[in-house]
Design a protein around this motif. Structure first.
Motif, mmCIF file in Angstrom:
data_model
loop_
_atom_site.group_PDB
_atom_site.id
_atom_site.type_symbol
_atom_site.label_atom_id
_atom_site.label_comp_id
_atom_site.label_asym_id
_atom_site.label_seq_id
_atom_site.Cartn_x
_atom_site.Cartn_y
_atom_site.Cartn_z
ATOM 1 N N THR A 157 0.835 -1.197 0.000
ATOM 2 C CA THR A 157 0.000 0.000 0.000
ATOM 3 C C THR A 157 0.874 1.253 0.000
ATOM 4 O OG1 THR A 157 -1.704 -1.155 1.263
ATOM 5 C CG2 THR A 157 -1.807 1.254 1.222
ATOM 6 N N PRO A 158 0.686 2.173 -0.951
ATOM 7 C CA PRO A 158 1.489 3.408 -0.962
ATOM 8 C C PRO A 158 1.243 4.228 0.301
ATOM 9 C CG PRO A 158 0.372 3.086 -3.064
ATOM 10 C CD PRO A 158 -0.222 2.097 -2.108
ATOM 11 N N ILE A 159 2.271 4.907 0.742
ATOM 12 C CA ILE A 159 2.192 5.756 1.926
ATOM 13 C C ILE A 159 2.350 7.206 1.482
ATOM 14 C CG2 ILE A 159 3.186 6.280 4.186
ATOM 15 C CD1 ILE A 159 4.378 3.437 4.165
ATOM 16 N N ASP A 160 1.449 8.067 1.947
ATOM 17 C CA ASP A 160 1.581 9.497 1.688
ATOM 18 C C ASP A 160 2.409 10.130 2.800
ATOM 19 O OD1 ASP A 160 0.066 9.174 -0.539
ATOM 20 O OD2 ASP A 160 -1.662 10.332 0.162
ATOM 21 N N PHE A 161 3.160 11.174 2.453
ATOM 22 C CA PHE A 161 4.019 11.857 3.419
ATOM 23 C C PHE A 161 3.729 13.352 3.413
ATOM 24 C CE2 PHE A 161 6.273 7.998 2.428
ATOM 25 C CZ PHE A 161 6.820 7.596 3.642
ATOM 26 N N VAL A 162 3.869 13.961 4.579
ATOM 27 C CA VAL A 162 3.817 15.417 4.712
ATOM 28 C C VAL A 162 5.090 15.845 5.427
ATOM 29 C CG1 VAL A 162 2.487 17.415 5.451
ATOM 30 C CG2 VAL A 162 1.315 15.258 5.001
ATOM 31 N N LEU A 163 5.851 16.716 4.800
ATOM 32 C CA LEU A 163 7.070 17.247 5.401
ATOM 33 C C LEU A 163 6.860 18.727 5.707
ATOM 34 C CD1 LEU A 163 9.890 15.660 3.185
ATOM 35 C CD2 LEU A 163 8.858 14.766 5.279
ATOM 36 N N SER A 164 7.183 19.133 6.907
ATOM 37 C CA SER A 164 7.056 20.543 7.294
ATOM 38 C C SER A 164 8.394 21.238 7.130
ATOM 39 C CB SER A 164 6.575 20.640 8.741
ATOM 40 O OG SER A 164 7.415 19.888 9.607
ATOM 41 N N HIS A 165 8.337 22.554 6.962
ATOM 42 C CA HIS A 165 9.565 23.338 6.829
ATOM 43 C C HIS A 165 9.295 24.762 7.307
ATOM 44 C CE1 HIS A 165 7.979 25.455 3.294
ATOM 45 N NE2 HIS A 165 7.604 24.283 2.809
ATOM 46 N N PRO A 166 10.332 25.528 7.635
ATOM 47 C CA PRO A 166 10.139 26.908 8.113
ATOM 48 C C PRO A 166 9.422 27.781 7.094
ATOM 49 C CG PRO A 166 12.359 26.153 8.611
ATOM 50 C CD PRO A 166 11.744 25.107 7.723
ATOM 51 N N ASN A 167 8.808 28.850 7.589
ATOM 52 C CA ASN A 167 8.071 29.773 6.719
ATOM 53 C C ASN A 167 8.944 30.337 5.603
ATOM 54 O OD1 ASN A 167 5.871 29.395 8.355
ATOM 55 N ND2 ASN A 167 5.883 31.434 9.260
ATOM 56 N N GLY A 168 10.211 30.544 5.886
ATOM 57 C CA GLY A 168 11.093 31.174 4.903
ATOM 58 C C GLY A 168 11.597 30.256 3.812
ATOM 59 N N TRP A 169 11.329 28.958 3.938
ATOM 60 C CA TRP A 169 11.729 28.016 2.884
ATOM 61 C C TRP A 169 10.703 28.104 1.752
ATOM 62 C CZ3 TRP A 169 14.797 28.327 6.555
ATOM 63 C CH2 TRP A 169 15.759 27.399 6.939
ATOM 64 N N SER A 170 11.163 27.926 0.506
ATOM 65 C CA SER A 170 10.237 27.964 -0.624
ATOM 66 C C SER A 170 10.627 26.892 -1.627
ATOM 67 C CB SER A 170 10.225 29.361 -1.262
ATOM 68 O OG SER A 170 11.519 29.715 -1.730
ATOM 69 N N GLY A 171 10.383 27.139 -2.905
ATOM 70 C CA GLY A 171 10.577 26.128 -3.925
ATOM 71 C C GLY A 171 11.931 25.450 -3.931
ATOM 72 N N PRO A 172 13.055 26.200 -3.926
ATOM 73 C CA PRO A 172 14.365 25.542 -3.948
ATOM 74 C C PRO A 172 14.574 24.605 -2.760
ATOM 75 C CG PRO A 172 14.591 27.854 -4.524
ATOM 76 C CD PRO A 172 13.173 27.671 -4.058
ATOM 77 N N GLN A 173 14.143 25.022 -1.579
ATOM 78 C CA GLN A 173 14.315 24.175 -0.395
ATOM 79 C C GLN A 173 13.378 22.962 -0.458
ATOM 80 O OE1 GLN A 173 13.964 27.766 -0.047
ATOM 81 N NE2 GLN A 173 16.182 27.635 -0.317
ATOM 82 N N GLN A 174 12.159 23.174 -0.930
ATOM 83 C CA GLN A 174 11.243 22.042 -1.104
ATOM 84 C C GLN A 174 11.809 21.044 -2.109
ATOM 85 O OE1 GLN A 174 7.676 24.125 -2.223
ATOM 86 N NE2 GLN A 174 6.910 24.257 -0.128
ATOM 87 N N SER A 175 12.439 21.546 -3.166
ATOM 88 C CA SER A 175 13.040 20.665 -4.154
ATOM 89 C C SER A 175 14.136 19.810 -3.535
ATOM 90 C CB SER A 175 13.611 21.496 -5.312
ATOM 91 O OG SER A 175 14.254 20.686 -6.268
ATOM 92 N N ASN A 176 14.963 20.423 -2.692
ATOM 93 C CA ASN A 176 16.014 19.666 -2.011
ATOM 94 C C ASN A 176 15.428 18.644 -1.045
ATOM 95 O OD1 ASN A 176 18.280 20.798 -3.247
ATOM 96 N ND2 ASN A 176 18.344 22.523 -1.812
ATOM 97 N N MET A 177 14.357 19.024 -0.353
ATOM 98 C CA MET A 177 13.723 18.086 0.564
ATOM 99 C C MET A 177 13.109 16.915 -0.203
ATOM 100 S SD MET A 177 11.974 20.782 3.253
ATOM 101 C CE MET A 177 11.285 19.529 4.350
ATOM 102 N N ARG A 178 12.542 17.190 -1.372
ATOM 103 C CA ARG A 178 11.990 16.103 -2.187
ATOM 104 C C ARG A 178 13.101 15.157 -2.650
ATOM 105 N NH1 ARG A 178 8.508 18.494 -4.862
ATOM 106 N NH2 ARG A 178 6.650 17.386 -4.183
ATOM 107 N N ARG A 179 14.233 15.725 -3.071
ATOM 108 C CA ARG A 179 15.363 14.883 -3.469
ATOM 109 C C ARG A 179 15.817 14.003 -2.309
ATOM 110 N NH1 ARG A 179 19.484 19.066 -4.803
ATOM 111 N NH2 ARG A 179 20.895 17.269 -4.825
ATOM 112 N N ALA A 180 15.831 14.570 -1.106
ATOM 113 C CA ALA A 180 16.232 13.790 0.065
ATOM 114 C C ALA A 180 15.227 12.676 0.335
ATOM 115 C CB ALA A 180 16.367 14.702 1.283
ATOM 116 N N ALA A 181 13.930 12.971 0.188
ATOM 117 C CA ALA A 181 12.897 11.960 0.416
ATOM 118 C C ALA A 181 13.018 10.822 -0.594
ATOM 119 C CB ALA A 181 11.517 12.599 0.341
ATOM 120 N N ILE A 182 13.400 11.151 -1.822
ATOM 121 C CA ILE A 182 13.591 10.115 -2.845
ATOM 122 C C ILE A 182 14.817 9.270 -2.518
ATOM 123 C CG2 ILE A 182 14.188 9.759 -5.274
ATOM 124 C CD1 ILE A 182 12.469 12.290 -5.870
#
Length: 588
Positions: A157-182
């Motif tokens: 069964t696939p698992i959905d994930f939610v990752l939180s980050h500081p207010n000041g993080w945006s697209g570039p930081q989310q992209s890095n977090m996605r790479r880390a999750a992969i």
């Protein structure tokens, strides 16, 4: 308490939220069964915490040890055990902490002195190692405590994930977090993986927690405001919302969120600098003594400091360890109340200023401030902020309950029942383009020397800034912002891929027109790419021969917690829409 409706999905699902903090991290999960009311559950036990009473603390340290080959050898609470520290010293393992702050945008706390990363690994790789460890811990906890969760984990069964980050993080930081999750194998590296991973800001997650647990019931009244001040280990995140409705609760972001790197780790950093200076001529200035002092300071001295009239103590040695010159007696270092206050002062002053800024554009007397997060448990911090707000006639509450888990549980509530109806655009966004030269316009005439002849024979000016949307605009999740651009290419050199750079303007102008004015204020956020069909390009004749042209509409969706984009164009008279790739580079 917010009451959820039964899950309407057709099949069972598991959702996991992970909050990677600067100093401590946590996780929560929810099993979604068709027809059943979901329950948000925190992971309350991690390896290395056995035998301890963790009823008030459901987090683990954000610390890793790597061996000389770059392999993680101990993570989280296990990395703080005495036998681990002894082995780390013997085997010369490298300790990594505060790694989250190395992900920050360069515009936040530029030039900051952070603990160095002593291993030959990127921050994304370190984050991936930590995420993989937390994921294993979560799976083990669910298997041991939840029969339904165990059944899910035993299937594909696939698992959905939610990752939180500081207010000041945006697209570039989310992209890095996605790479880390992969890399951590949380999700696959494909469209399915993208769909299974969501992001939420820490400020919004804290708001969701307060709504869901009833901590803000008395202030969630229509047309009132609530400012969430989430005081964490690394960042202070401030978010302000207007209540649109109280039954059921719905809110809209009313002020651009703020992110300060002035959390409790900055108090620790200043304390370490103070101790080094204070003890520089003492025999107790060794790295070993300082490490023991800082450990005691972080866990006992700092969180119990109340006022400048009392002396604080840092225990580190035995009865024979005395140096009266630096106020060390029988293994205990004394710090005056003024010295302690000086360690907190920069953080407190920054929070006060940020609160004032959040309230400056709204009716402050209709606003309630909710103070949450681990650093919010500091009695000195709370007292100082309360006195500041009392002078303004404003209300501040520190809700009872485990608000240290507000972000991680709030991230799940965001997934299950998002109550934010609109968000505020952080910057003015647009794209650089070339415009037809018009000598009658002053802005054009002074740039005459920059004109060039396009493939269509027209004189054009580069560096024109086409605005997509302005800073401070309120947007819903469905709101799209678009600009049209025409791409022209000589015949025979047709590459159908179209690329458009999205640029963020961070200056003070309301309508910036040219990127060569205040060039340091224009930053390329990302590149949007798509490939319209070859048949949709139009052929023309120009002074230098035939050329192709294509009019493309770039559409940005900025009301989500993660920016989305697509391109639109006409093809044989039919409007086509294509999902576009968003590629983030290193933020300048």
């Amino acid at each position: 308490m917010l009451q959820l409706d039964p899950y309407k999905g057709s099949s069972r699902k598991l959702v996991i939220a992970i909050d990677i903090g600067t100093t401590y991290s946590g996780a929560a999960y929810c099993v979604l069964d068709p027809g059943e009311i979901p329950q948000v559950l925190s992971v309350t036990r991690f390896p290395g915490q056995e035998g301890e009473n963790k009823s008030r603390d459901v987090k683990i340290p954000s610390v890793l040890y790597y061996d000389q080959q770059g392999r993680p050898r101990a993570v989280g609470a296990e990395a703080t055990l005495q036998d681990t520290e002894d082995e780390a010293y013997t085997q010369e393992w490298d300790r990594v902490r505060w790694f989250k702050l190395h992900l920050r945008p360069p515009s936040i706390l530029p030039g900051a002195t952070l603990p160095p990363i002593g291993v030959n690994k990127s921050i994304v790789e370190i984050l991936a190692d930590y995420l993989a460890y937390v994921f294993r811990c979560v799976k083990d906890f669910i298997s041991e405590t939840n029969p339904t969760g165990r059944q899910i984990l035993d299937t594909d069964t696939p698992i959905d994930f939610v990752l939180s980050h500081p207010n000041g993080w945006s697209g570039p930081q989310q992209s890095n977090m996605r790479r880390a999750a992969i890399l951590a194998k949380l999700v696959p590296d494909d469209d399915e993986g993208t769909a299974r991973l969501q992001f939420v800001t820490e400020g919004e997650a804290s708001l969701q927690f307060c709504i869901a647990t009833g901590l803000g019931n008395d202030v969630m009244q229509k047309d009132r405001y609530v400012t969430i001040v989430d005081c964490g280990g690394g960042t202070i995140d401030l978010s302000t919302y207007r209540v649109l409705d109280s039954q059921p609760i719905a809110v809209e972001e009313s002020v651009i969120p703020k992110c300060l790197i002035q959390g409790s780790t900055m108090v620790d950093h200043r304390a370490e600098e103070l101790l080094k200076s204070k003890l520089r001529l003492s025999r107790f200035s060794t790295p070993g003594d300082l490490q023991v002092m800082m450990s005691y300071f972080e866990t006992t001295t700092k969180p119990t400091f109340k006022n400048i009239s009392s002396t604080s103590y840092v225990r580190f040695g035995g009865q024979s360890d005395t140096d009266e010159r630096v106020n060390i007696r029988r293994g205990v270092l004394s710090l005056s109340g003024l010295e302690m206050a000086s360690l907190f002062r920069p953080s407190i002053d920054a929070i006060k200023s940020a609160i004032d800024s959040q309230l400056s554009g709204i009716n402050a007397h209709l606003t309630t401030i909710l103070l949450v997060g681990g650093f919010a448990t500091s009695p000195f911090l709370r007292t100082e902020l309360q006195e500041h707000l009392n002078k303004k006639g404003l209300r501040m509450f520190t809700p009872e309950g485990q608000t240290s888990k507000a972000v991680v549980e709030g991230a799940l509530w965001f997934y299950l029942d998002n109550r934010v109806r609109a968000r505020v655009v952080r910057h003015t966004y647009g794209s650089e383009c070339a415009t037809r030269y018009d000598p009658s316009l002053p802005g054009h005439f002074i740039r005459k020397h920059r004109t060039y002849t396009g493939v269509d024979g027209d004189s054009r000016l580069p560096c024109c800034f086409a605005i997509l949307t302005q800073k401070g605009t309120s947007v819903t999740e469905e709101t799209g912002f678009g600009i049209s651009c025409i791409t022209r290419r000589l015949f025979g050199n047709l590459n159908t891929t179209v690329s458009v750079d999205v640029i963020a303007y961070r200056g003070n102008k309301t309508n910036p027109e040219w990127t060569d004015e205040e060039p340091e204020m224009f930053h390329t956020l990302c590149t949007i790419k798509a490939a319209p069909a070859l048949s949709s390009w139009e052929k023309h004749s120009g002074p230098n021969g035939p050329y192709w042209s294509k009019r493309i509409d770039v559409i940005l969706l900025l009301g989500l917690t993660e920016m989305k984009a697509h391109l639109s164009w006409l093809e044989n008279g039919v409007r086509r829409i294509s999902p576009a790739s968003i590629i983030y580079g290193e933020e300048q």
